[in-house]
Structures are given as structure tokens and as C-alpha cells.
Design an enzyme around this catalytic site. Structure first.
Site, PDB file in Angstrom:
ATOM      1  CG  ASP A 184      83.147   5.997  50.487  1.00 18.60           C
ATOM      2  OD1 ASP A 184      82.592   5.427  49.531  1.00 18.60           O
ATOM      3  OD2 ASP A 184      82.596   6.908  51.160  1.00 18.60           O
ATOM      4  CB  ILE A 185      84.407  11.375  50.749  1.00 23.84           C
ATOM      5  CG1 ILE A 185      85.547  11.495  49.716  1.00 23.84           C
ATOM      6  CG2 ILE A 185      84.271  12.639  51.581  1.00 23.84           C
ATOM      7  CD1 ILE A 185      85.367  12.601  48.692  1.00 23.84           C
ATOM      8  CG  ASN A 206      77.188  16.182  46.811  1.00 27.65           C
ATOM      9  OD1 ASN A 206      77.965  17.005  46.371  1.00 27.65           O
ATOM     10  ND2 ASN A 206      77.258  14.905  46.506  1.00 27.65           N
ATOM     11  CD  GLU A 231      81.242   8.650  48.189  1.00 27.15           C
ATOM     12  OE1 GLU A 231      81.047   7.554  47.610  1.00 27.15           O
ATOM     13  OE2 GLU A 231      81.399   8.764  49.405  1.00 27.15           O
ATOM     14  CG  ASP A 236      81.619  17.973  41.071  1.00 24.79           C
ATOM     15  OD1 ASP A 236      81.205  16.910  41.555  1.00 24.79           O
ATOM     16  OD2 ASP A 236      81.169  18.476  40.029  1.00 24.79           O
TER      17      ASP A 236
HETATM   18  P1  GH3 Z   1      79.322   7.135  53.827  1.00 23.36           P
HETATM   19  O1  GH3 Z   1      80.046   7.793  54.931  1.00 23.36           O
HETATM   20  O2  GH3 Z   1      78.628   5.911  54.241  1.00 23.36           O
HETATM   21  O3  GH3 Z   1      80.206   6.895  52.660  1.00 23.36           O
HETATM   22  O4  GH3 Z   1      78.183   8.148  53.401  1.00 23.36           O
HETATM   23  P2  GH3 Z   1      78.086   8.951  52.065  1.00 23.36           P
HETATM   24  O5  GH3 Z   1      77.047   9.989  52.233  1.00 23.36           O
HETATM   25  O6  GH3 Z   1      79.430   9.423  51.657  1.00 23.36           O
HETATM   26  O7  GH3 Z   1      77.712   7.802  51.066  1.00 23.36           O
HETATM   27  P3  GH3 Z   1      76.548   7.623  50.042  1.00 23.36           P
HETATM   28  O8  GH3 Z   1      76.952   6.450  49.218  1.00 23.36           O
HETATM   29  O9  GH3 Z   1      75.220   7.577  50.743  1.00 23.36           O
HETATM   30  O10 GH3 Z   1      76.564   8.905  49.193  1.00 23.36           O
HETATM   31  C1  GH3 Z   1      77.578   9.161  48.297  1.00 23.36           C
HETATM   32  C2  GH3 Z   1      77.226  10.447  47.659  1.00 23.36           C
HETATM   33  O11 GH3 Z   1      78.276  10.832  46.787  1.00 23.36           O
HETATM   34  C3  GH3 Z   1      75.993  10.356  46.800  1.00 23.36           C
HETATM   35  C4  GH3 Z   1      76.315  11.150  45.605  1.00 23.36           C
HETATM   36  O12 GH3 Z   1      75.398  12.223  45.518  1.00 23.36           O
HETATM   37  C5  GH3 Z   1      77.714  11.692  45.848  1.00 23.36           C
HETATM   38  N1  GH3 Z   1      78.542  11.682  44.676  1.00 23.36           N
HETATM   39  C6  GH3 Z   1      78.999  10.602  43.979  1.00 23.36           C
HETATM   40  N2  GH3 Z   1      79.718  11.011  42.909  1.00 23.36           N
HETATM   41  C7  GH3 Z   1      79.755  12.353  42.930  1.00 23.36           C
HETATM   42  C8  GH3 Z   1      80.339  13.346  42.101  1.00 23.36           C
HETATM   43  O13 GH3 Z   1      80.997  13.087  41.085  1.00 23.36           O
HETATM   44  N3  GH3 Z   1      80.161  14.632  42.457  1.00 23.36           N
HETATM   45  C9  GH3 Z   1      79.453  14.978  43.559  1.00 23.36           C
HETATM   46  N4  GH3 Z   1      79.343  16.254  43.869  1.00 23.36           N
HETATM   47  N5  GH3 Z   1      78.851  14.062  44.336  1.00 23.36           N
HETATM   48  C10 GH3 Z   1      79.000  12.780  44.039  1.00 23.36           C
HETATM   49 MG    MG Z   2      80.993   8.086  51.206  1.00 25.03          MG
HETATM   50 MG    MG Z   3      80.603   5.690  48.583  1.00 17.44          MG
END
Ligand code: GH3
Ligand code: MG
Ligand code: MG
Length: 344
Positions: free
Chosen positions: A220-221, A228, A263, A237
Site C-alpha cells: 500500500d502506498i 493526490n 493504491e 495515477d
Molecule cells: P495510508 O498511509 O494509511 O495508506 O494513507 P493513504 O492516504 O494512502 O490511505 P487512504 O486509504 O486514506 O487513501 C488512499 C487514497 O488513495 C484515497 C484515494 O483518493 C486514493 N486513490 C485510490 N485509488 C486511486 C486511483 O486510482 N488514482 C488516484 N489518483 N488515487 C487513488
Molecule cells: Mg495508502
Molecule cells: Mg490503501
């Protein structure tokens, strides 16, 4: 025809991201006076996500020409671009296959009847020949036999030609079907296998593998929401695509590299020791940490973006779910203990 074929569109984004989309979709639908029913929502969902170029183009044209978004338009768009092109391709291929099989069967049938007819006629002529004494009569019967044999040979040749053509056509359709299948299991953004493929592969591998010889790495990122929020979704992306490319680079050929959703990405590693799974995951982790990513448009550095990774090893008695939960727990521990690490 193919009413029993069903194909459900695959949405593999996280709840958080969907909430972000919702906030964009609804105001758009309201401003264009679009009824908020599930079909329209699916269309405007794809429009906002921006992964469905043809649909976006169609909707943009409608908006530019100020055409009404009525139910006929909506159903046409849904069938064609959402629910989906793949289903239409399956139907088209199925129709063509039926046609080719029908033509080949009818040609085989024709030849079979012709052979039967000829056989009957030969039997009658055998009896006739036994009772003929005049040489000229024998000659006539023999000529008839030759003509019938020639006609049968022509029918059989024509069947051979039609079967060769059918074979070629079937090979073409087989390739087309393989392409459609590939689209159905591929994630549009990263080109990795999608969630549907991940679920299928995990169930199959868990069912077939020996414990201790299969690992699952969930990735997980870190703080991706910030990426974003700071640089926008397009940059986000591209970061996902970059992580996917690192995973492809370090995973082995027989591993399944998937976009689990949003992500979150995963590698299913059959026939892989835990030590090897750790080595691969550490390589991806450290390559990401060392990357100096820049925005494509203005070369502005994005700063360090890190990954948290959880690894589980298949154990006796595991099913796909328990295996996944253990990998997910390891990932959660990585997050909980400060992120930017591999936990196993
Ligand atoms: P954590 O370190 O706990 O993982 O924090 P986080 O911010 O990475 O995790 P969180 O689950 O709060 O947010 C994940 C974000 O990923 C929310 C969403 O906007 C973004 N995201 C998910 N799928 C995509 C995608 O296909 N493209 C983009 N640009 N953003 C995405
Ligand atoms: Mg994340
Ligand atoms: Mg996540």
C-alpha cells in the site's frame, strides 16, 4: 442467442476514493439535469474517473451540443460503453462462431447425404450389372457410376474447402476471444491483473499449492491521499503506475502481480520461499524509497513516496480468505508501526 452471457463491470477502487468521486459525480449530474438512477450513475462515474475514453468523448459531445441526457441515450451509452464493450464482443464472437459452425455442419451434412445417395445408387447398379448381358448397357451403367463418383468427389472437395475456411475463421475468433478475455482481467490504469483476476488466481493457487511454498505480498502506498491532494489525481495515477512497474520489475515471471484496488497492490507468489518473498518485497520497497519522482509537466520533484508491505506465507488449513487476512494484518502492522517498511 447469448442471453445467458453476463459480464459485470469491475470497479476496484477504495471506499475513500469512491467518496471523492461521489462528491464530483452528484453535482455534475444535478447541474446537467440527469436523473440519479444507477445506470446514469455508472455512466457519470466512468466520466469522472476518466478511464473510459470513448464514453468521455461521447458525453462531451452530448454536453457540447447541449443534447438532452434522456433515457434512450443513457441506456445506449450504458450498454455500449459501460456494461460493456466486452459483452458486445463476446456476443459478436459467439454469433460468428455459431455461423461458422453452422456452415461447416451443413457442408458435412450435404456430403453425408450425397455419399448416402451415391451408395444407394451403386447398390442398385450392382444389381442391374448382374442382370445385364449387353456390352453397350454395361458401358452406360459404368458411365453413370463414373459421373456419380465424380459428383461425390466434387461435393467432398467442396466440404474440404469449407472446413479449411471454417478452421481459419475459428482460429481468428479464438485470437479475438483471447484478446477480449485479456481485457476482462486487466487493470486499465496499470496493465496489471485486476481484482477479478486476483480473486480467481488466489483461490486457484491456494487450492493447488503446498503450505510453506507460497507467499502473498500486499502493498500500500503511504499517505497517498496527500499525493493526490497536493499534486492532483493525474500525478497520483502516475505514481500508482510507477509502483506497478517496480513490482513487475522485481517479481518473477510466474508470479501474479495485481492491482488489488485503489493504491493497494499485491503479488501472489506460488513456489516461492518466504525468504525469496521478503527479498523481492524489500527490493520493491527500497527501489521506491530511492526513486526521485518528478512531475511530468513541470519537473517539480514529488519528494519521497514510500510503501508499506505485508507478507504472509501459506499455511496448512488456509483458504484464500485466511491467507489474505494474514497478509493484510502484516500490512496493517507495517502501517501501524510507522509505515515505510516490510513486515512478515
Ligand atoms: P495510508 O498511509 O494509511 O495508506 O494513507 P493513504 O492516504 O494512502 O490511505 P487512504 O486509504 O486514506 O487513501 C488512499 C487514497 O488513495 C484515497 C484515494 O483518493 C486514493 N486513490 C485510490 N485509488 C486511486 C486511483 O486510482 N488514482 C488516484 N489518483 N488515487 C487513488
Ligand atoms: Mg495508502
Ligand atoms: Mg490503501
Amino acid at each position: 442467442m447469448t442471453k445467458n452471457v453476463s459480464f459485470i463491470p469491475c470497479y476496484d477502487f477504495s471506499a475513500t476514493l469512491n467518496a471523492t468521486y461521489l462528491k464530483e459525480i452528484l453535482p455534475l449530474m444535478v447541474s446537467h439535469n440527469v436523473a440519479a438512477n444507477p445506470i446514469n450513475y455508472a455512466i457519470w462515474y466512468d466520466y469522472v474517473v476518466g478511464n473510459n475514453a470513448k464514453l468521455t468523448e461521447f458525453v462531451n459531445t452530448l454536453l457540447a451540443e447541449q443534447k438532452p441526457f434522456d433515457s434512450d441515450t443513457s441506456i445506449e451509452l450504458y450498454k455500449k460503453y459501460v456494461c460493456n464493450a466486452s459483452l458486445e464482443s463476446f456476443e459478436k464472437i459467439n454469433e460468428q462462431l455459431q455461423k461458422v459452425i453452422g456452415q461447416a455442419a451443413s457442408s458435412i451434412n450435404d456430403t453425408y447425404h450425397k455419399a448416402e445417395e451415391t451408395n444407394d445408387s451403386f447398390q442398385k447398379k450392382t444389381v442391374a450389372l448382374e442382370n445385364i448381358s449387353e456390352a453397350t448397357d454395361i458401358k452406360t451403367v459404368l458411365q453413370e457410376i463414373i459421373q456419380e463418383t465424380q459428383a461425390l468427389a466434387a461435393t467432398s472437395q467442396s466440404m474440404q474447402f469449407k472446413l479449411t475456411e471454417a478452421n481459419k475463421e475459428m482460429e481468428r475468433l479464438r485470437l479475438e476471444l483471447a484478446q477480449v478475455r485479456e481485457v476482462a482481467v486487466t487493470d486499465g490504469l496499470t496493465g496489471l491483473l485486476n481484482r477479478r483476476a486476483f480473486d480467481q488466481a488466489l483461490a486457484k493457487i491456494v487450492g493447488q499449492s503446498e503450505p510453506d511454498k507460497t507467499c502473498l505480498s500486499m502493498l500500500d502506498i503511504d499517505h497517498f491521499k496527500r499525493v493526490n491532494d497536493t499534486y492532483g489525481h493525474t500525478v497520483g495515477d502516475n505514481v500508482i503506475k510507477y509502483v506497478a512497474s517496480l513490482m513487475k520489475k522485481y517479481a518473477e515471471d510466474h508470479h501474479h502481480v495485481d492491482r488489488y484496488g485503489g493504491e493497494e497492490l499485491a503479488i501472489i507468489m506460488p513456489n516461492t520461499t518466504k525468504a525469496k518473498a521478503i527479498e523481492i518485497s524489500e527490493s520493491i520497497h527500497s527501489a521506491m524509497e530511492k526513486s526521485r519522482l518528478k512531475r511530468k509537466d513541470n519537473s517539480q520533484p514529488l519528494g519521497t513516496i514510500t510503501l508499506s508491505i505485508g507478507i504472509a506465507e501459506l499455511q496448512a488449513g488456509d483458504d484464500a480468505e485466511s491467507f489474505l487476512v494474514r497478509a493484510d494484518n502484516a500490512l496493517y502492522q507495517a502501517k501501524d508501526s510507522g509505515r515505510n517498511k516490510v513486515v512478515h
